[in-house]
Design a protein around this motif. Structure first.
Motif, PDB file in Angstrom:
ATOM      1  N   SER A   1       0.822  -1.215   0.000  1.00  0.00           N
ATOM      2  CA  SER A   1       0.000   0.000   0.000  1.00  0.00           C
ATOM      3  C   SER A   1       0.855   1.262   0.000  1.00  0.00           C
ATOM      4  O   SER A   1       0.366   2.346   0.289  1.00  0.00           O
ATOM      5  CB  SER A   1      -0.936   0.007   1.212  1.00  0.00           C
TER       6      SER A   1
ATOM      7  N   ALA B   1      -1.035   2.466  -4.064  1.00  0.00           N
ATOM      8  CA  ALA B   1      -1.191   1.352  -4.998  1.00  0.00           C
ATOM      9  C   ALA B   1       0.046   0.474  -5.069  1.00  0.00           C
ATOM     10  O   ALA B   1       0.042  -0.524  -5.786  1.00  0.00           O
ATOM     11  CB  ALA B   1      -1.533   1.878  -6.398  1.00  0.00           C
TER      12      ALA B   1
ATOM     13  N   SER C   1       3.558   2.708  -8.179  1.00  0.00           N
ATOM     14  CA  SER C   1       2.369   2.685  -9.023  1.00  0.00           C
ATOM     15  C   SER C   1       1.566   3.967  -8.854  1.00  0.00           C
ATOM     16  O   SER C   1       1.279   4.381  -7.730  1.00  0.00           O
ATOM     17  CB  SER C   1       1.482   1.494  -8.663  1.00  0.00           C
TER      18      SER C   1
ATOM     19  N   SER D   1      -1.554   4.274  -9.899  1.00  0.00           N
ATOM     20  CA  SER D   1      -2.976   3.948  -9.747  1.00  0.00           C
ATOM     21  C   SER D   1      -3.140   2.441  -9.794  1.00  0.00           C
ATOM     22  O   SER D   1      -2.270   1.707 -10.287  1.00  0.00           O
ATOM     23  CB  SER D   1      -3.810   4.576 -10.871  1.00  0.00           C
ATOM     24  N   SER D   2      -4.271   1.972  -9.303  1.00  0.00           N
ATOM     25  CA  SER D   2      -4.541   0.536  -9.321  1.00  0.00           C
ATOM     26  C   SER D   2      -4.699   0.010 -10.738  1.00  0.00           C
ATOM     27  O   SER D   2      -4.484  -1.178 -10.992  1.00  0.00           O
ATOM     28  CB  SER D   2      -5.799   0.222  -8.508  1.00  0.00           C
ATOM     29  N   GLU D   3      -5.079   0.885 -11.677  1.00  0.00           N
ATOM     30  CA  GLU D   3      -5.201   0.439 -13.056  1.00  0.00           C
ATOM     31  C   GLU D   3      -3.845   0.053 -13.633  1.00  0.00           C
ATOM     32  O   GLU D   3      -3.742  -0.842 -14.465  1.00  0.00           O
ATOM     33  CB  GLU D   3      -5.831   1.534 -13.926  1.00  0.00           C
TER      34      GLU D   3
ATOM     35  N   ASP E   1      -1.831  -2.862  -9.128  1.00  0.00           N
ATOM     36  CA  ASP E   1      -2.731  -2.815  -7.979  1.00  0.00           C
ATOM     37  C   ASP E   1      -2.159  -3.581  -6.794  1.00  0.00           C
ATOM     38  O   ASP E   1      -2.327  -4.793  -6.670  1.00  0.00           O
ATOM     39  CB  ASP E   1      -4.084  -3.410  -8.367  1.00  0.00           C
TER      40      ASP E   1
ATOM     41  N   GLU F   1      -0.632  -9.252  -7.734  1.00  0.00           N
ATOM     42  CA  GLU F   1      -1.467  -8.179  -7.203  1.00  0.00           C
ATOM     43  C   GLU F   1      -2.376  -8.694  -6.084  1.00  0.00           C
ATOM     44  O   GLU F   1      -2.795  -9.847  -6.088  1.00  0.00           O
ATOM     45  CB  GLU F   1      -2.325  -7.574  -8.314  1.00  0.00           C
TER      46      GLU F   1
ATOM     47  N   GLY G   1      -5.165  -6.407  -4.553  1.00  0.00           N
ATOM     48  CA  GLY G   1      -5.950  -5.211  -4.289  1.00  0.00           C
ATOM     49  C   GLY G   1      -7.411  -5.439  -4.626  1.00  0.00           C
ATOM     50  O   GLY G   1      -7.925  -6.548  -4.530  1.00  0.00           O
TER      51      GLY G   1
ATOM     52  N   TYR H   1      -8.726  -4.202  -7.680  1.00  0.00           N
ATOM     53  CA  TYR H   1      -8.908  -4.133  -9.133  1.00  0.00           C
ATOM     54  C   TYR H   1      -9.336  -5.507  -9.654  1.00  0.00           C
ATOM     55  O   TYR H   1      -8.807  -6.535  -9.237  1.00  0.00           O
ATOM     56  CB  TYR H   1      -7.599  -3.702  -9.804  1.00  0.00           C
TER      57      TYR H   1
ATOM     58  N   GLN I   1      -7.714  -9.461 -10.935  1.00  0.00           N
ATOM     59  CA  GLN I   1      -6.369  -9.424 -10.381  1.00  0.00           C
ATOM     60  C   GLN I   1      -5.385 -10.018 -11.393  1.00  0.00           C
ATOM     61  O   GLN I   1      -5.742 -10.909 -12.172  1.00  0.00           O
ATOM     62  CB  GLN I   1      -6.317 -10.180  -9.065  1.00  0.00           C
TER      63      GLN I   1
END
Length: 456
Positions: free
Chosen positions: A332, A338, A357, A359-361, A364, A381, A383, A385, A388
């Protein structure tokens, strides 16, 4: 790492010696990473729905030409006849002999319950632990699975050792005195929050490695040359720790320390990508102090280090070593929360932010990690999003999606639902880099992947 409920809570609040060549180019990443199109890559082509060679279901989206086999679904009988435990998490290849590859797999089960390997359990009322799997690379089939550690709690990640064992980490500090959520009584018989060693034949007499501390453990990585053990902590305020053994291959005694940085006390946010910090280490007086005095905060080790100038990270998760350099994910971390990827260089005593990162896009919350012989870091990943992904971070600082979770079931093996938001965990390569093994935590399954990998 965590399941989706714990991720929501925390939002509100290497790898191992088997990891192979990562390439010296990572030391040159600063100044070349950017969050533009130039930071994205497409190493293996577009991802397409790919049928599982075992069930015929499209559990993953992979590049064209890649194949995979599923095995060890939750509740599916193991070779011993017992049902496979759930919550598949950290994992590593711990032995390879001829065509047979042995993996050790964690089961992140936190709620108390009957141990699944009762006669060899550390705590008979703890339901977590490990199972060992054997894969035959020539026949392209899993040939065995059996319990290997039992009676533990929330076995999240860990790491392989140079002497062919697995170090399984408990991501908790609960004990018989702990007030458990939604439970009037606590059946646990022993304290938890430790690291346990698991051999290829299984751990028949589990004993915690007290030398590696009691805290909210995540992953470990053992330097193949020095046998120094690096340990991560999965907490909103986390430390990076190391254990310096008095003798190589002996985890019984040694110094326990926390990382400090000369230029900063907190690197959870506000750090420019490519930043470099001069670092050192401070001793922890009481590595078994589960909580800060007068609290139940689970930060007893961290607080001791912070009082001595220790560096604060955000939820440290995966860790891997190559050529003496240590690579770490902060799930995090970063301004977008992200994720960050860090590099520690013991020879230079420097810490570098390799990647953050935006953003999570893009990426993530990177969690478990491993390294291929092609020099790429494979990031799992964990998160929110959907779907995954598994993503590759190349030595020249580019991100390339490699796999997407496409798991949707309608009663198969007793599981139904859309599981595309479940984390991918425990990624680990065979030594020759031709087989990638990974778990989908919920409903719980292990996958063996092979295909047209790029040349080394």
């Amino acid at each position: 790492m965590s399941d989706q409920h714990r991720r929501s809570f925390l939002t509100k609040l290497s790898a191992s010696a088997t990891a192979a060549a990562i390439g010296s180019a990572f030391s040159e990443l600063s100044g070349r990473l950017a969050f533009a199109e130039s930071s994205l890559a497409n190493l293996y082509g577009e991802l397409v729905e790919t049928p599982d060679q075992t069930t015929g279901e499209s559990l993953l989206r992979l590049p064209e030409g890649f194949r995979y086999w599923s095995y060890g679904w939750t509740n599916q009988p193991m070779s011993t006849g017992e049902p496979t435990p759930g919550a598949h998490d950290g994992m590593a290849v711990i032995s390879e002999m001829d065509d047979q590859i042995v993996l050790c797999r964690n089961h992140e089960i936190g709620s108390p319950g009957s141990a699944f390997w009762k006669h060899h359990a550390y705590d008979g009322f703890a339901a977590g632990g490990c199972t060992n799997l054997v894969f035959d690379r020539k026949k392209e089939v899993f040939i065995d699975s059996r319990p290997s550690l039992a009676g533990t709690v929330k076995n999240c990640a860990g790491g392989a050792t140079p002497w062919n064992t697995w170090l399984s980490c408990e991501e908790t500090v609960v004990g018989p005195e702990t007030k458990l959520d939604d439970m009037d009584t606590n059946p646990l018989q022993k304290s938890h929050g430790y690291v346990f060693e698991v051999p290829v034949a299984g751990q028949l007499n589990p004993k915690p490695l007290l030398s590696l501390g009691r805290f909210v453990h995540e992953a470990v990585a053992v330097d193949p040359e020095t046998h120094i053990v690096y340990l991560t902590e999965d907490a909103g305020t986390a430390g990076l720790y190391r254990f310096l053994p008095e003798r190589k291959s002996d985890l019984g005694s040694g110094r326990f320390q926390m990382l400090c940085a000369r230029q900063a006390l907190d690197v959870r946010k506000g750090v420019a990508q490519g930043s470099v910090f001069d670092v050192s280490w401070v001793d922890i007086p009481d590595r078994l102090r589960a909580h800060s005095p007068g609290t139940q905060d689970g930060l007893g080790v961290f607080q001791q280090g912070r009082e001595r100038g220790g560096l604060t990270f955000a939820r440290l998760e995966g860790v891997a070593i190559h050529d003496g350099k240590v690579f770490i994910t902060a799930t995090s971390g970063g301004d977008a929360e992200a994720g960050q990827v860090w590099q520690y260089d013991p020879k230079q005593e420097q810490l570098r932010l390799l990647f953050e990162s935006p953003s999570s896009e893009v990426l993530d919350m990177p969690d478990n990690m491993c390294v291929s012989i092609r020099g790429d870091i494979l990031l799992c990943e964990d998160g929110d999003y959907v779907p995954q992904r598994l993503q590759l971070l190349t030595p020249d600082g580019k991100l390339s999606p490699f796999a997407e979770n496409n798991l949707r079931l309608n009663g198969m093996f007793g599981h139904s639902g859309d599981f595309r938001g479940s984390e991918l965990a425990g990624a680990t390569f065979s030594k020759d880099g031709q087989w990638l093994f990974v778990n989908i935590q919920t409903p719980g399954v292990t996958l063996a992947i092979t295909g047209p990998w790029k040349a080394v």
